[in-house]
Design a protein around this motif. Structure first.
Motif, PDB file in Angstrom:
ATOM      1  N   LYS A   5     -43.580   2.812 -46.056  1.00  0.00           N
ATOM      2  CA  LYS A   5     -44.434   2.344 -47.150  1.00  0.00           C
ATOM      3  C   LYS A   5     -45.850   2.072 -46.658  1.00  0.00           C
ATOM      4  O   LYS A   5     -46.054   1.577 -45.554  1.00  0.00           O
ATOM      5  CB  LYS A   5     -43.858   1.065 -47.764  1.00  0.00           C
ATOM      6  CG  LYS A   5     -42.469   1.224 -48.347  1.00  0.00           C
ATOM      7  CD  LYS A   5     -41.945  -0.085 -48.918  1.00  0.00           C
ATOM      8  CE  LYS A   5     -40.545   0.065 -49.466  1.00  0.00           C
ATOM      9  NZ  LYS A   5     -40.012  -1.208 -50.021  1.00  0.00           N
ATOM     10  N   ASP A   6     -46.809   2.414 -47.517  1.00  0.00           N
ATOM     11  CA  ASP A   6     -48.215   2.099 -47.290  1.00  0.00           C
ATOM     12  C   ASP A   6     -48.673   1.279 -48.485  1.00  0.00           C
ATOM     13  O   ASP A   6     -48.801   1.798 -49.594  1.00  0.00           O
ATOM     14  CB  ASP A   6     -49.030   3.389 -47.181  1.00  0.00           C
ATOM     15  CG  ASP A   6     -50.508   3.139 -46.892  1.00  0.00           C
ATOM     16  OD1 ASP A   6     -50.949   1.965 -46.993  1.00  0.00           O
ATOM     17  OD2 ASP A   6     -51.223   4.105 -46.584  1.00  0.00           O
ATOM     18  N   ASN A   7     -48.905  -0.007 -48.277  1.00  0.00           N
ATOM     19  CA  ASN A   7     -49.229  -0.889 -49.404  1.00  0.00           C
ATOM     20  C   ASN A   7     -50.725  -1.005 -49.656  1.00  0.00           C
ATOM     21  O   ASN A   7     -51.175  -1.865 -50.419  1.00  0.00           O
ATOM     22  CB  ASN A   7     -48.633  -2.275 -49.187  1.00  0.00           C
ATOM     23  CG  ASN A   7     -49.266  -3.018 -48.020  1.00  0.00           C
ATOM     24  OD1 ASN A   7     -50.214  -2.541 -47.401  1.00  0.00           O
ATOM     25  ND2 ASN A   7     -48.752  -4.193 -47.707  1.00  0.00           N
ATOM     26  N   GLY A   8     -51.511  -0.146 -49.019  1.00  0.00           N
ATOM     27  CA  GLY A   8     -52.952  -0.186 -49.202  1.00  0.00           C
ATOM     28  C   GLY A   8     -53.676  -0.907 -48.087  1.00  0.00           C
ATOM     29  O   GLY A   8     -54.882  -0.751 -47.923  1.00  0.00           O
ATOM     30  N   GLU A   9     -52.947  -1.694 -47.297  1.00  0.00           N
ATOM     31  CA  GLU A   9     -53.540  -2.417 -46.179  1.00  0.00           C
ATOM     32  C   GLU A   9     -52.861  -2.094 -44.853  1.00  0.00           C
ATOM     33  O   GLU A   9     -53.498  -2.034 -43.811  1.00  0.00           O
ATOM     34  CB  GLU A   9     -53.459  -3.933 -46.418  1.00  0.00           C
ATOM     35  CG  GLU A   9     -54.313  -4.424 -47.563  1.00  0.00           C
ATOM     36  CD  GLU A   9     -54.280  -5.937 -47.692  1.00  0.00           C
ATOM     37  OE1 GLU A   9     -53.364  -6.569 -47.117  1.00  0.00           O
ATOM     38  OE2 GLU A   9     -55.170  -6.486 -48.339  1.00  0.00           O
ATOM     39  N   GLU A  10     -51.526  -1.895 -44.918  1.00  0.00           N
ATOM     40  CA  GLU A  10     -50.775  -1.612 -43.701  1.00  0.00           C
ATOM     41  C   GLU A  10     -49.566  -0.764 -44.034  1.00  0.00           C
ATOM     42  O   GLU A  10     -49.139  -0.688 -45.187  1.00  0.00           O
ATOM     43  CB  GLU A  10     -50.330  -2.916 -43.040  1.00  0.00           C
ATOM     44  CG  GLU A  10     -49.413  -3.755 -43.923  1.00  0.00           C
ATOM     45  CD  GLU A  10     -48.978  -5.051 -43.254  1.00  0.00           C
ATOM     46  OE1 GLU A  10     -49.378  -5.267 -42.102  1.00  0.00           O
ATOM     47  OE2 GLU A  10     -48.245  -5.816 -43.890  1.00  0.00           O
ATOM     48  N   THR A  11     -49.031  -0.117 -43.026  1.00  0.00           N
ATOM     49  CA  THR A  11     -47.823   0.682 -43.198  1.00  0.00           C
ATOM     50  C   THR A  11     -46.645  -0.021 -42.542  1.00  0.00           C
ATOM     51  O   THR A  11     -46.788  -0.676 -41.509  1.00  0.00           O
ATOM     52  CB  THR A  11     -47.995   2.079 -42.591  1.00  0.00           C
ATOM     53  OG1 THR A  11     -48.246   1.963 -41.191  1.00  0.00           O
ATOM     54  CG2 THR A  11     -49.136   2.826 -43.264  1.00  0.00           C
ATOM     55  N   THR A  12     -45.485   0.106 -43.173  1.00  0.00           N
ATOM     56  CA  THR A  12     -44.258  -0.473 -42.628  1.00  0.00           C
ATOM     57  C   THR A  12     -43.131   0.534 -42.755  1.00  0.00           C
ATOM     58  O   THR A  12     -43.128   1.380 -43.665  1.00  0.00           O
ATOM     59  CB  THR A  12     -43.865  -1.758 -43.376  1.00  0.00           C
ATOM     60  OG1 THR A  12     -43.674  -1.448 -44.775  1.00  0.00           O
ATOM     61  CG2 THR A  12     -44.939  -2.825 -43.239  1.00  0.00           C
ATOM     62  N   SER A  13     -42.183   0.445 -41.846  1.00  0.00           N
ATOM     63  CA  SER A  13     -40.998   1.305 -41.888  1.00  0.00           C
ATOM     64  C   SER A  13     -39.762   0.427 -41.797  1.00  0.00           C
ATOM     65  O   SER A  13     -39.769  -0.610 -41.116  1.00  0.00           O
ATOM     66  CB  SER A  13     -41.010   2.308 -40.738  1.00  0.00           C
ATOM     67  OG  SER A  13     -42.119   3.186 -40.851  1.00  0.00           O
ATOM     68  N   SER A  14     -38.706   0.830 -42.476  1.00  0.00           N
ATOM     69  CA  SER A  14     -37.472   0.051 -42.454  1.00  0.00           C
ATOM     70  C   SER A  14     -36.279   0.978 -42.477  1.00  0.00           C
ATOM     71  O   SER A  14     -36.325   2.068 -43.056  1.00  0.00           O
ATOM     72  CB  SER A  14     -37.409  -0.902 -43.650  1.00  0.00           C
ATOM     73  OG  SER A  14     -37.382  -0.168 -44.870  1.00  0.00           O
ATOM     74  N   PHE A  15     -35.198   0.532 -41.829  1.00  0.00           N
ATOM     75  CA  PHE A  15     -33.916   1.236 -41.853  1.00  0.00           C
ATOM     76  C   PHE A  15     -32.844   0.187 -42.094  1.00  0.00           C
ATOM     77  O   PHE A  15     -32.729  -0.772 -41.323  1.00  0.00           O
ATOM     78  CB  PHE A  15     -33.665   1.964 -40.528  1.00  0.00           C
ATOM     79  CG  PHE A  15     -32.340   2.690 -40.505  1.00  0.00           C
ATOM     80  CD1 PHE A  15     -32.168   3.863 -41.209  1.00  0.00           C
ATOM     81  CD2 PHE A  15     -31.265   2.184 -39.780  1.00  0.00           C
ATOM     82  CE1 PHE A  15     -30.954   4.531 -41.186  1.00  0.00           C
ATOM     83  CE2 PHE A  15     -30.041   2.845 -39.764  1.00  0.00           C
ATOM     84  CZ  PHE A  15     -29.895   4.023 -40.475  1.00  0.00           C
ATOM     85  N   GLN A  16     -32.088   0.312 -43.182  1.00  0.00           N
ATOM     86  CA  GLN A  16     -31.162  -0.750 -43.544  1.00  0.00           C
ATOM     87  C   GLN A  16     -29.969  -0.224 -44.325  1.00  0.00           C
ATOM     88  O   GLN A  16     -30.013   0.878 -44.881  1.00  0.00           O
ATOM     89  CB  GLN A  16     -31.883  -1.816 -44.369  1.00  0.00           C
ATOM     90  CG  GLN A  16     -32.562  -1.271 -45.613  1.00  0.00           C
ATOM     91  CD  GLN A  16     -33.407  -2.306 -46.319  1.00  0.00           C
ATOM     92  OE1 GLN A  16     -32.988  -3.443 -46.469  1.00  0.00           O
ATOM     93  NE2 GLN A  16     -34.595  -1.916 -46.754  1.00  0.00           N
ATOM     94  N   MET A  17     -28.916  -1.043 -44.353  1.00  0.00           N
ATOM     95  CA  MET A  17     -27.771  -0.764 -45.213  1.00  0.00           C
ATOM     96  C   MET A  17     -28.105  -1.236 -46.611  1.00  0.00           C
ATOM     97  O   MET A  17     -28.699  -2.294 -46.796  1.00  0.00           O
ATOM     98  CB  MET A  17     -26.521  -1.475 -44.698  1.00  0.00           C
ATOM     99  CG  MET A  17     -25.275  -1.205 -45.533  1.00  0.00           C
ATOM    100  SD  MET A  17     -23.792  -2.048 -44.887  1.00  0.00           S
ATOM    101  CE  MET A  17     -23.574  -1.140 -43.348  1.00  0.00           C
TER     102      MET A  17
END
Length: 368
Positions: free
Chosen positions: A40-52
């Motif tokens: 995800k790019d929320n307009g300020e920073e990018t994040t990545s996630s891996f989850q159940m």
């Protein structure tokens, strides 16, 4: 002897009645659990996630439904359906025991009346949702990072408390659906029903099913409670869509005009001050297809939404989404699926950064 015969007859009748009543009661359910990756790019920073994840394709549930004939074409029935999270065992739908559906209904020659908690007409949920499941090849998921038809529309794709729904009999393939909620979410708004102290919902829809065509057109309105944050104007939508079975594939399409609403899937730019948009008015459309290949099914979809801010009409949002999916039926009750999608928001306001999401989810659905 006569008394013994009478006793045996009464006992047999009671057992027969009990068996008949049991035959009208059904316990059923569905379990959906998956692994998901999102960037995800929320307009300020990018994040990545891996989850159940529990229920990214269809919410896990267990339910009880039943009916009893009253004679002369009349029947009473009920549905009690619980949503839950497989990964934690927690109750879904804001902790309600029967949060997916809890209604009793009366049907007869003049149609059916449902009373209780149930899916909005706009949704594809449960007994009363008529829109989502008809217009999209991708299910109305409980919680997903992969965009679907809801990402390009405004309005309410959920269940409502304190709801009355009426559905007419089948009229040459047509049915009329009317729905009113006197207080749509009592966990958020605690006030007297059917007053301006609570959110209320009204909807009217017409469905058609004949041969390869299924279609729906509907209007709905959400009356916000007095004192709601940002004091939004009451929202309404006009929506239409359907699907057509061409044999080798089933084509789904939907479009919607919405006014004074939020996108059902929140803005990808999460910086409220920067993007300058809360409620708005606009248009959305999506096309998707379902291609069966024996035990395999391929799915594709693309959609677009444009809206302008109620607070500043010069501030506009354009959203594009693309989706692809695969399903393999392991048996009549069990399926494997994988879904991937991308969505991006662009804002006309100077200084507002684009926001985006790219995600993939894969899991198993088992029905019982």
């Amino acid at each position: 002897m006569k008394r013994n015969l009478l006793a045996a007859s009464v006992l047999g009748a009671m057992m027969a009645c009990g068996m008949a009543q049991a035959a009208d009661i059904e316990v059923y359910g569905l379990i959906d659990v998956a692994l998901g990756y999102a960037h995800k790019d929320n307009g300020e920073e990018t994040t990545s996630s891996f989850q159940m994840k529990s229920g990214p394709s269809q919410q896990s549930r267990i339910g009880i439904r039943g009916s009893e004939s009253l004679g002369n074409g009349w029947k009473v029935g009920f549905v009690l359906e619980n949503g839950f999270d497989v990964d934690s065992g927690a109750l879904g739908n804001q902790g309600r025991l029967f949060g997916r559906e809890a209604q009793v209904n009366l049907s007869g020659p003049y149609g059916t009346v449902y009373v209780g908690r149930m899916g909005a007409l706009m949704s594809g949920l449960g007994t009363t949702g008529i829109f989502g499941g008809t217009v999209s090849a991708f299910p109305s998921a409980k919680s997903t990072d992969v965009p679907n038809h809801k990402a390009v529309m405004g309005g309410v794709f959920a269940q409502h408390d304190n709801t009355i729904t009426y559905v007419t009999p089948n009229l040459s393939g047509f049915r009329v659906h009317a729905q009113y909620s006197m207080s749509r979410n009592t966990t958020v708004r605690d006030g007297r029903e059917n007053t301006s102290a609570v959110d209320r919902y009204t909807a009217l829809g017409v469905t058609y099913a004949g041969g390869p065509l299924k279609a729906v057109v509907m209007v709905d309105q959400l009356n916000y409670a007095r004192g709601t944050a940002n004091n939004p104007t009451d929202a309404y939508t006009i929506s239409l869509g359907g699907n057509y079975d061409f044999g080798p594939l089933r084509l789904h399409a939907a479009m919607q005009h919405f006014k004074h609403a939020k996108p059902t899937v929140d803005y990808y730019n999460t910086n409220v001050a920067e993007r300058g948009m809360t409620y708005g008015s606009g248009f959305g459309a999506i096309v998707s297809t379902n291609i069966p290949l024996g035990s395999h099914t391929l799915k594709f979809g693309a959609g677009y939404m444009t809206m302008e801010s109620d607070a500043d009409s010069s501030n506009e949002l354009d959203r594009w989404v693309a989706i692809a999916g695969y399903q393999y039926r392991l048996s009549k009750r069990t399926s494997f699926y994988a879904t991937a999608g991308w969505g991006e928001d662009s804002y006309s306001k100077s200084g507002a950064s684009n926001g985006s999401v790219a995600a993939v989810e894969s899991g198993i659905v088992h029905r019982f």
